[in-house]
Enzyme design. Structure first.
Site, PDB file in Angstrom:
ATOM      1  N   ARG A  31     -34.118  -6.864  13.060  1.00 43.61           N
ATOM      2  CA  ARG A  31     -33.497  -6.561  14.361  1.00 43.61           C
ATOM      3  C   ARG A  31     -33.753  -7.707  15.335  1.00 43.61           C
ATOM      4  O   ARG A  31     -32.863  -8.115  16.092  1.00 43.61           O
ATOM      5  CB  ARG A  31     -34.043  -5.249  14.929  1.00 43.61           C
ATOM      6  CG  ARG A  31     -33.467  -4.006  14.263  1.00 43.61           C
ATOM      7  CD  ARG A  31     -34.230  -2.751  14.643  1.00 43.61           C
ATOM      8  NE  ARG A  31     -34.264  -2.509  16.072  1.00 43.61           N
ATOM      9  CZ  ARG A  31     -35.053  -1.594  16.654  1.00 43.61           C
ATOM     10  NH1 ARG A  31     -35.869  -0.851  15.915  1.00 43.61           N
ATOM     11  NH2 ARG A  31     -35.035  -1.431  17.955  1.00 43.61           N
TER      12      ARG A  31
ATOM     13  N   CYS B 253     -39.971  -4.281  23.138  1.00 41.20           N
ATOM     14  CA  CYS B 253     -39.519  -3.622  21.905  1.00 41.20           C
ATOM     15  C   CYS B 253     -38.098  -3.133  22.181  1.00 41.20           C
ATOM     16  O   CYS B 253     -37.312  -3.849  22.785  1.00 41.20           O
ATOM     17  CB  CYS B 253     -40.471  -2.489  21.506  1.00 41.20           C
ATOM     18  SG  CYS B 253     -40.740  -1.248  22.793  1.00 41.20           S
TER      19      CYS B 253
END
Length: 296
Positions: free
Chosen positions: A186, A246
């Site tokens: 990601r 995050c």
């Protein structure tokens, strides 16, 4: 308790506290379970079915800025104080947080960080979480704990929170290191984000330290020695300022806990994290290998 003992407690230690009927105003337990929609789990329903005896449920989404369009952004000092006070937590309460994720530790580090951020140092993470509690065969209860409300005073350490503007400015100034704890693919822009409308990628200059790599195979935090090695191998200098990011500011707190265990207690969190960054940043500040591949 010393620095590391305050940060982490074991299931055995907590079991002794529960069996000795010490859960009360001086020791409060919080199930802080929270899951991404793709996980298809209902944290509150699971809590009602079974939790550590005496625990209350801490709802990360409820204890947040409900006016923000981004998920579970930090609430005001007064809102946090009122919320945790209603859970029976006062200024002299030792708070132990855990979650029931399959990882061992997932969302509980966010609440650990929130307590510290709002000036409450007496907070610990149950190492290994509910997963380790069950593995140890310790008791589980479906009874609802209804603690008497307590008075809690919150005072935010604003240096421990970074805004979109702080991160934007830092691309040029490089006053602090940015550590992204999302999975590597990601981060690289090669695997999709778990929320619709958000593309993967990363903030320019950030470094990747996936949150699961702070844990061992049993869902326990690595030893300080192994954590220091992980920081070193990731080219992150623990002697210099660090901010974690995050998806939405939850698992970034694994990095903060890890740095704390290594003797660096002042790491900050970019509260809006990738979802805010992707929504606000100019395209050139969304770094993606997939985009480079498409451009040839």
């Amino acid at each position: 308790m010393g620095l590391q003992a305050r940060a982490l407690v074991s299931a055995k230690w907590l079991s002794n506290m529960v069996q000795s009927n010490l859960v009360g105003p001086r020791l409060r337990l919080l199930d802080t379970s929270w899951y991404l929609p793709m996980m298809n789990r209902d944290a509150q329903k699971e809590f009602k079915r079974g939790h550590i005896p005496g625990a209350s449920f801490f709802d990360i989404d409820a204890c947040s800025d409900r006016n923000s369009k981004f998920d579970h952004m930090l609430p005001t000092e007064q809102f946090f104080a009122d919320y945790v006070g209603a859970l029976g937590i006062g200024g002299d309460s030792h708070v132990v947080v855990y979650d029931a994720s399959d990882f061992g530790l997932f969302s509980c580090t966010r609440v650990w960080w929130m307590f510290r951020l709002f000036g409450h140092a007496q907070v610990s993470v149950l190492n290994g979480g509910f997963r380790d509690w069950l593995k140890g065969g310790y008791p589980v209860s479906g009874a609802s704990a209804r603690p008497e409300a307590a008075r809690f005073t919150a005072s935010m350490n604003r240096s421990w929170v970074k805004s979109f503007e702080d991160i934007s400015d830092n691309i040029e100034t490089q006053r602090f290191q940015v550590v992204d704890v999302r999975p590597r693919e990601r981060f690289r822009g090669l695997e999709p984000e778990p929320r619709d409308g958000i593309q993967p990628g990363h903030i320019p200059g950030s470094k990747c330290m996936p949150f699961l790599e702070f844990l061992d195979d049993d869902g326990m935090m690595l030893s300080p020695e192994r954590l220091r090695k992980f920081f070193e191998e990731s080219n992150v200098d623990l002697s210099q300022p660090i901010s974690g990011t995050c998806g939405s500011g939850v698992t970034a707190c694994h990095m903060v806990l890890a740095a704390h265990l290594c003797g660096a207690p002042d790491a900050s969190v970019y509260d809006g994290s990738w979802y805010e960054w992707f929504a606000k940043a100019p395209p050139e500040h969304v770094v993606s290998e997939a985009d480079r591949e498409r451009r040839g």
